[in-house]
Scaffold this motif. Structure first.
Motif: not given
Length: 463
Positions: A333-334, A361, A369, A371-373, A383, A388, A397
């Motif tokens: 997912d990441l 989640y 969060k 990391y996703i940003r 991702i 996201v 991001p």
């Protein structure tokens, strides 16, 4: 006769992997001179989780620990692990803090700084590498090894070339989960030796049982150095044993520079230390076994021992198997980040949160969060778009180097905490771990009961 350099890990990665970095200075002080005389290329003794653990659990000043080790180790290089722009914490710090930390590490006795970025985003190690070189230290650039649909031999060789162009003195292949096979080690080391002119070191773990075989094939391919642990603290999630590889490589005609008699003395010294940690329950027999499932979930040794501790504190050790199965799903997912600090903690703890909450989640770590940003750098792969959207909504991001958005904080912090921070090193400790360091610095010198705090859904404190 080619010499194979040995780095001894018992003071850092071995004890981090087996006993969650709970070994106090007094447990190894008496053997430091013998380790220094044994013929090692370097002694890994600092960095990684040792800094946090000293402040949080052992009531030790990590800087003083480093100075004490240096005072007894006169001949052998001291080595540490640094997480690039993360330093020894779990988020990115401004460049002024990174520069000061590197400089002070070298001033306090560090010789070799192994520098990595969890995502192999080399923008995040440039400042640390540059400052290490300027301060007169040995900058070892790192290729973080993992297996995924998007990672390839060509990608790793490209990283090796980029590290060489950056000016590092040597390159380390870091296989933190022990998943590199003998074939993969041979091919990668050979490819690197053909494409870069720098010494190449290999770091692996015994987790899957591949470690010794992997090292032997790496040696055949031309590797210059390997990380090993004295046998009483080897195996399982730790490194392969020093004495075994010393014996085998000498028989094969290699020069190891190691003194067999001293290796036995060092091992005999650490046997009762190991027994102590078995008796007090910190050393869980689970981490001493071979676990081929790690070829699937890829959790590195240090994270596995701490994941067990985390679930134990939540009275949910029976959920371990379920959490381990969730890890590769979260990793996909990441965008397939390598499972090394801080990504291993993020993925592992998020997997635990998903299982314990009974819904994927439902709870999202603040670090995930971030990391996703884009605060940790560029993800290796894509991702999950739904994740996201859940985290960012319509926000975009960050695409540049996150540290470029951070204002200098060292001098400002130094002024703010001058009442209890007496040195630049104290200020650095506070910047990395504010609450823990403040308590330590204000109560410095006082004895305190060692307390394991409850671990919540955050990676800080998991080490």
């Amino acid at each position: 006769m080619k010499r194979i350099y040995f780095t001894e890990t018992v003071l850092r990665d071995a004890q981090q992997s087996l006993i969650a970095t709970r070994m106090p200075y007094e447990d190894f002080e008496g053997i430091l001179e013998k380790i220094d005389q044994a013929g090692y290329y370097s002694i890994e003794c600092w960095g990684g989780a040792t800094f946090d653990s000293c402040l949080r659990y052992l009531n030790e000043d990590p800087w003083e620990r480093l100075r004490k080790i240096k005072s007894k180790v006169k001949n052998t290089k001291l080595q540490m692990l640094l997480r690039g722009q993360n330093l020894l914490g779990y988020r990115h710090y401004p460049d002024d803090v990174v520069k000061m930390f590197v400089r002070k590490s070298i001033e306090n006795g560090m010789d070799i700084i192994r520098i990595f970025d969890a995502l192999n985003d080399l923008r995040n190690i440039e400042v640390a590498v540059d400052e290490t070189i300027k301060a007169g230290g040995h900058a070892q650039g790192t290729i973080v090894y993992t297996i995924s649909p998007i990672h390839s031999l060509e990608m790793y060789v490209k990283i090796g070339r980029e590290l060489e162009s950056m000016g590092v003195h040597s390159i380390c292949i870091k296989d933190m989960a022990g998943i590199m096979s003998p074939k993969e080690a041979y091919e990668l080391v050979k490819a690197l030796k053909e494409n870069v002119k720098l010494p190449v070191f290999l770091h692996t773990h015994s987790t899957t049982g591949l470690g010794i075989l992997t090292y032997l094939k790496a040696v055949e391919a031309g590797v210059d150095g390997i990380d090993t642990a004295i046998s009483s603290f080897s195996g399982g999630t730790s490194q392969p044993p020093t004495e075994t590889l010393n014996y085998a490589l000498k028989q094969m005609g290699y020069d190891t520079n190691l003194n067999d008699k001293l290796l036995k003395e060092i091992n005999d010294f650490f046997k009762p230390v190991k027994d102590k940690f078995i008796k007090n329950g910190i050393l869980n027999p689970f981490v001493l076994s071979t676990d081929t499932d790690a070829l699937v979930y890829q959790i590195p040794g240090g994270m596995l021992s701490n994941l067990i501790a985390q679930l134990k504190q939540q009275n949910a050790l029976n959920k371990l198997e379920e959490v381990l199965k969730e890890v590769p799903r979260v990793r996909e997912d990441l965008g397939y980040p390598p499972l090394v600090t801080p990504m291993s903690q993020m993925v592992g703890t998020q997997a635990a949160a998903n299982v314990l909450a009974g819904e994927r989640y439902k709870v999202i770590l603040k670090e995930v969060k971030a990391y996703i940003r884009g605060e940790y750098g560029k993800p290796p792969g894509k991702i999950n778009p739904e994740l996201v959207k859940k985290v960012l909504g319509s926000e975009k991001p960050i695409e540049g180097r996150f540290a470029d958005t951070l204002e200098p904080v060292f001098e400002k912090t130094k002024e703010q905490i001058k009442d209890f921070a007496k040195t630049d090193e104290d200020v650095l400790s506070y910047i990395l771990f504010p609450q823990v360091a403040e308590e330590f610095l204000k109560n410095r010198g006082k004895k305190k009961e060692s307390k394991e705090r409850k671990i919540e859904y955050t990676i800080e404190g998991i080490l």
